[in-house]
Motif scaffolding. Structure first.
Motif, PDB file in Angstrom:
ATOM      1  N   ASN A   1       6.635   3.044 -34.616  1.00 45.23           N
ATOM      2  CA  ASN A   1       6.392   4.131 -35.571  1.00 45.23           C
ATOM      3  C   ASN A   1       4.991   4.009 -36.161  1.00 45.23           C
ATOM      4  OD1 ASN A   1       7.101   6.449 -36.840  1.00 45.23           O
ATOM      5  ND2 ASN A   1       8.557   5.534 -38.272  1.00 45.23           N
ATOM      6  N   ASN A   2       4.095   3.522 -35.365  1.00 41.39           N
ATOM      7  CA  ASN A   2       2.738   3.237 -35.811  1.00 41.39           C
ATOM      8  C   ASN A   2       2.018   4.471 -36.372  1.00 41.39           C
ATOM      9  OD1 ASN A   2       0.699   1.431 -36.220  1.00 41.39           O
ATOM     10  ND2 ASN A   2      -0.269   1.843 -34.240  1.00 41.39           N
ATOM     11  N   GLY A   3       2.214   5.617 -35.699  1.00 41.16           N
ATOM     12  CA  GLY A   3       1.559   6.852 -36.139  1.00 41.16           C
ATOM     13  C   GLY A   3       1.945   7.222 -37.559  1.00 41.16           C
ATOM     14  N   THR A   4       3.216   7.011 -37.901  1.00 47.12           N
ATOM     15  CA  THR A   4       3.691   7.315 -39.249  1.00 47.12           C
ATOM     16  C   THR A   4       3.121   6.318 -40.250  1.00 47.12           C
ATOM     17  OG1 THR A   4       5.729   8.074 -38.226  1.00 47.12           O
ATOM     18  CG2 THR A   4       5.768   7.752 -40.607  1.00 47.12           C
ATOM     19  N   GLU A   5       3.064   5.061 -39.841  1.00 50.01           N
ATOM     20  CA  GLU A   5       2.551   4.038 -40.744  1.00 50.01           C
ATOM     21  C   GLU A   5       1.068   4.241 -41.059  1.00 50.01           C
ATOM     22  OE1 GLU A   5       3.932   0.397 -38.962  1.00 50.01           O
ATOM     23  OE2 GLU A   5       5.970   1.092 -39.384  1.00 50.01           O
ATOM     24  N   GLN A   6       0.331   4.757 -40.099  1.00 53.11           N
ATOM     25  CA  GLN A   6      -1.083   5.037 -40.363  1.00 53.11           C
ATOM     26  C   GLN A   6      -1.240   6.117 -41.424  1.00 53.11           C
ATOM     27  OE1 GLN A   6      -3.039   5.871 -36.671  1.00 53.11           O
ATOM     28  NE2 GLN A   6      -2.918   3.740 -35.992  1.00 53.11           N
ATOM     29  N   ALA A   7      -0.419   7.159 -41.310  1.00 52.65           N
ATOM     30  CA  ALA A   7      -0.472   8.233 -42.310  1.00 52.65           C
ATOM     31  C   ALA A   7      -0.106   7.687 -43.686  1.00 52.65           C
ATOM     32  CB  ALA A   7       0.459   9.369 -41.918  1.00 52.65           C
ATOM     33  N   ILE A   8       0.871   6.790 -43.738  1.00 55.07           N
ATOM     34  CA  ILE A   8       1.270   6.191 -45.013  1.00 55.07           C
ATOM     35  C   ILE A   8       0.136   5.353 -45.588  1.00 55.07           C
ATOM     36  CG2 ILE A   8       2.786   4.445 -46.060  1.00 55.07           C
ATOM     37  CD1 ILE A   8       5.052   5.510 -44.382  1.00 55.07           C
ATOM     38  N   GLY A   9      -0.547   4.638 -44.724  1.00 51.62           N
ATOM     39  CA  GLY A   9      -1.678   3.826 -45.169  1.00 51.62           C
ATOM     40  C   GLY A   9      -2.746   4.678 -45.841  1.00 51.62           C
ATOM     41  N   ARG A  10      -3.067   5.839 -45.220  1.00 53.11           N
ATOM     42  CA  ARG A  10      -4.081   6.719 -45.801  1.00 53.11           C
ATOM     43  C   ARG A  10      -3.614   7.255 -47.153  1.00 53.11           C
ATOM     44  NH1 ARG A  10      -4.532   8.493 -40.180  1.00 53.11           N
ATOM     45  NH2 ARG A  10      -3.071  10.173 -40.570  1.00 53.11           N
ATOM     46  N   MET A  11      -2.318   7.602 -47.202  1.00 49.96           N
ATOM     47  CA  MET A  11      -1.767   8.163 -48.427  1.00 49.96           C
ATOM     48  C   MET A  11      -1.782   7.132 -49.558  1.00 49.96           C
ATOM     49  SD  MET A  11       2.081   9.540 -48.899  1.00 49.96           S
ATOM     50  CE  MET A  11       2.787   7.914 -49.054  1.00 49.96           C
ATOM     51  N   LYS A  12      -1.450   5.876 -49.239  1.00 52.61           N
ATOM     52  CA  LYS A  12      -1.380   4.839 -50.272  1.00 52.61           C
ATOM     53  C   LYS A  12      -2.750   4.539 -50.844  1.00 52.61           C
ATOM     54  CE  LYS A  12       2.765   2.184 -49.545  1.00 52.61           C
ATOM     55  NZ  LYS A  12       3.357   0.987 -48.973  1.00 52.61           N
ATOM     56  N   MET A  13      -3.732   4.510 -49.968  1.00 40.65           N
ATOM     57  CA  MET A  13      -5.086   4.253 -50.413  1.00 40.65           C
ATOM     58  C   MET A  13      -5.470   5.304 -51.457  1.00 40.65           C
ATOM     59  SD  MET A  13      -8.519   4.669 -48.167  1.00 40.65           S
ATOM     60  CE  MET A  13      -8.547   6.447 -48.315  1.00 40.65           C
ATOM     61  N   ARG A  14      -5.082   6.541 -51.155  1.00 40.39           N
ATOM     62  CA  ARG A  14      -5.400   7.683 -51.980  1.00 40.39           C
ATOM     63  C   ARG A  14      -4.670   7.667 -53.314  1.00 40.39           C
ATOM     64  NH1 ARG A  14      -9.646  10.270 -51.810  1.00 40.39           N
ATOM     65  NH2 ARG A  14      -9.486   8.722 -53.454  1.00 40.39           N
ATOM     66  N   SER A  15      -3.364   7.378 -53.250  1.00 40.21           N
ATOM     67  CA  SER A  15      -2.546   7.518 -54.456  1.00 40.21           C
ATOM     68  C   SER A  15      -2.986   6.530 -55.528  1.00 40.21           C
ATOM     69  CB  SER A  15      -1.071   7.337 -54.128  1.00 40.21           C
ATOM     70  OG  SER A  15      -0.802   6.001 -53.787  1.00 40.21           O
ATOM     71  N   ARG A  16      -3.616   5.421 -55.115  1.00 35.76           N
ATOM     72  CA  ARG A  16      -4.086   4.438 -56.085  1.00 35.76           C
ATOM     73  C   ARG A  16      -5.211   4.964 -56.956  1.00 35.76           C
ATOM     74  NH1 ARG A  16      -4.886   0.652 -51.942  1.00 35.76           N
ATOM     75  NH2 ARG A  16      -2.790   0.038 -51.339  1.00 35.76           N
ATOM     76  N   THR A  17      -5.989   5.921 -56.428  1.00 35.61           N
ATOM     77  CA  THR A  17      -7.175   6.351 -57.168  1.00 35.61           C
ATOM     78  C   THR A  17      -6.891   7.496 -58.125  1.00 35.61           C
ATOM     79  OG1 THR A  17      -7.883   8.004 -55.565  1.00 35.61           O
ATOM     80  CG2 THR A  17      -8.612   5.739 -55.187  1.00 35.61           C
TER      81      THR A  17
ATOM     82  N   GLY B   1       9.866   5.620 -45.049  1.00 36.80           N
ATOM     83  CA  GLY B   1       9.796   5.578 -46.501  1.00 36.80           C
ATOM     84  C   GLY B   1       8.527   4.881 -46.952  1.00 36.80           C
ATOM     85  N   ALA B   2       8.046   5.265 -48.151  1.00 35.43           N
ATOM     86  CA  ALA B   2       6.875   4.604 -48.724  1.00 35.43           C
ATOM     87  C   ALA B   2       7.050   4.592 -50.235  1.00 35.43           C
ATOM     88  CB  ALA B   2       5.603   5.347 -48.340  1.00 35.43           C
ATOM     89  N   TYR B   3       6.266   3.744 -50.887  1.00 34.51           N
ATOM     90  CA  TYR B   3       6.385   3.602 -52.334  1.00 34.51           C
ATOM     91  C   TYR B   3       5.017   3.669 -52.998  1.00 34.51           C
ATOM     92  CZ  TYR B   3      11.079   2.340 -51.029  1.00 34.51           C
ATOM     93  OH  TYR B   3      12.344   2.383 -50.505  1.00 34.51           O
ATOM     94  N   PRO B   4       4.404   4.870 -52.976  1.00 39.17           N
ATOM     95  CA  PRO B   4       3.082   4.970 -53.604  1.00 39.17           C
ATOM     96  C   PRO B   4       3.188   4.841 -55.127  1.00 39.17           C
ATOM     97  CG  PRO B   4       3.848   7.141 -52.939  1.00 39.17           C
ATOM     98  CD  PRO B   4       4.856   6.146 -52.429  1.00 39.17           C
TER      99      PRO B   4
END
Ligand SMILES: [Zn+2]
Length: 349
Positions: A310-326, A138-141
């Protein structure tokens, strides 16, 4: 892991080939029916030469484009370049600025459409690629200034996201509804998740084996042990050390050992309704929970290629979060989903 390959489609000024088939009737013989100069948005050309043909079979005319050009006014190269800038971290409003260096004028809305197109192509390309091990988290962008719950599913074989859904990770029903078609279509057999009860409920229902991320387990168990250390009667402190030791080494017989420890600790005298739970009760509860979940902690030990975090999933979430902020004011959920999926990919095809 994701590999960035910045290959851009070639664009030709004119074409020497003739069309193979009529787009209307699949006919194979044509007459040339004039040519036009088509203006394009591209870094090298302002216009390209397009021949028109008439089909000898159905007598309809059509245009035959050179490589890298189609009906759109941007060339394929420009559309891909806009998407690559997005994946690399430029904001929607700075991409037109970056492209203006090549003499190309685009509005941020046409960049947005370019992203949608590339995301669509990417999804289509991945749609039927089998995924054996799926990371889910789960993530909360921030979406329109508000944190929204989403679930992301990542192919842990390639590190690439395969789906993003507006799903609350705490609801087993919602998680199951979203995961089930995905699991069936992709042929998933293992999921990697954190220790949430909802994933634990859903995994067996979908016939999935589960690996629980060991970073998460160590974090929450570490906190629980630390908390118990301060209040447990001294004669039981050795149990905490043994739990810690078991989690560090994850031995095959760990589940049985934890169960034995559980049996050694006296049952609560005051019965179920006693509140708050005494520290010994808390320890019993912890031992039982770890014993029951043990198999899901060490699936990686015998299932090939299953990661232990679950590091691979967390990396994808990190990229997505960076993006959703902009990005402010996404037009619609499908549009946003596409843009986020693209950004979480972190690659440029
Ligand atoms: Zn035809």
């Amino acid at each position: 892991m994701a590999i960035v390959t910045l290959s851009l489609p070639d664009v030709k000024r004119k074409t020497k080939t003739r069309p193979m088939k009529c787009p209307h009737c699949q006919g194979e013989t044509f007459q040339r029916w004039g040519k036009v100069l088509k203006p394009v948005r591209d870094n090298r050309f302002h216009s390209v030469q397009v021949y028109r043909y008439r089909c000898c079979h159905c007598r309809r005319t059509f245009r035959h484009y050179p490589a890298g050009v189609d009906q759109a006014d941007q060339t394929l190269r420009m559309r891909k370049l806009a998407a690559i800038y997005w994946v690399l971290g430029l904001s929607l409003r700075s991409i037109p600025l970056a492209l203006s260096a090549f003499g190309v004028k685009l509005s941020h809305m046409s960049v947005w459409r370019d992203l949608q197109e590339q995301a669509h192509l990417l999804t289509k390309q991945r749609r039927w690629q089998a995924v054996r091990i799926l990371g889910v988290d789960g993530a909360y962008p921030l979406i329109k200034g508000k944190k929204q719950p989403v679930l992301i599913a990542v192919d842990l074989g390639t590190g690439q996201p395969v789906a993003i859904g507006q799903v609350d990770e705490y609801s087993p029903q919602a998680v199951k509804r979203w995961l089930e078609p995905l699991v069936q279509r992709l042929g998933v057999s293992v999921i990697v998740t954190d220790d949430l009860a909802s994933f634990r409920t859903v995994a067996p229902k979908l016939g999935l084996e589960q690996q629980v991320c060991q970073f998460h387990v160590r974090r929450w168990v570490g906190r629980a042990l630390h908390d118990l250390k301060g209040k447990l009667p001294k004669e039981w402190l050795w149990v905490l050390d043994e739990i810690k030791d078991l989690l560090t080494h994850l031995p095959l017989e760990g589940s049985r050992r934890l169960f034995e420890l559980w049996k050694q600790i006296p049952e609560p005298r005051s019965g179920r309704n006693a509140s708050p739970l005494s520290s010994l009760d808390q320890l019993r509860y912890l031992l039982l929970r770890l014993s029951e979940h043990w198999d899901s902690y060490r699936l990686f030990d015998w299932q090939k290629d299953v990661p232990w975090t679950n590091n691979g999933t967390e990396q994808a979430i990190g990229r997505m979060k960076m993006r959703s902020r902009t990005v402010r004011g996404y037009k619609s959920w499908p549009g946003m989903q596409a843009a986020l999926l693209l950004s979480a990919s972190g690659v440029a095809w």
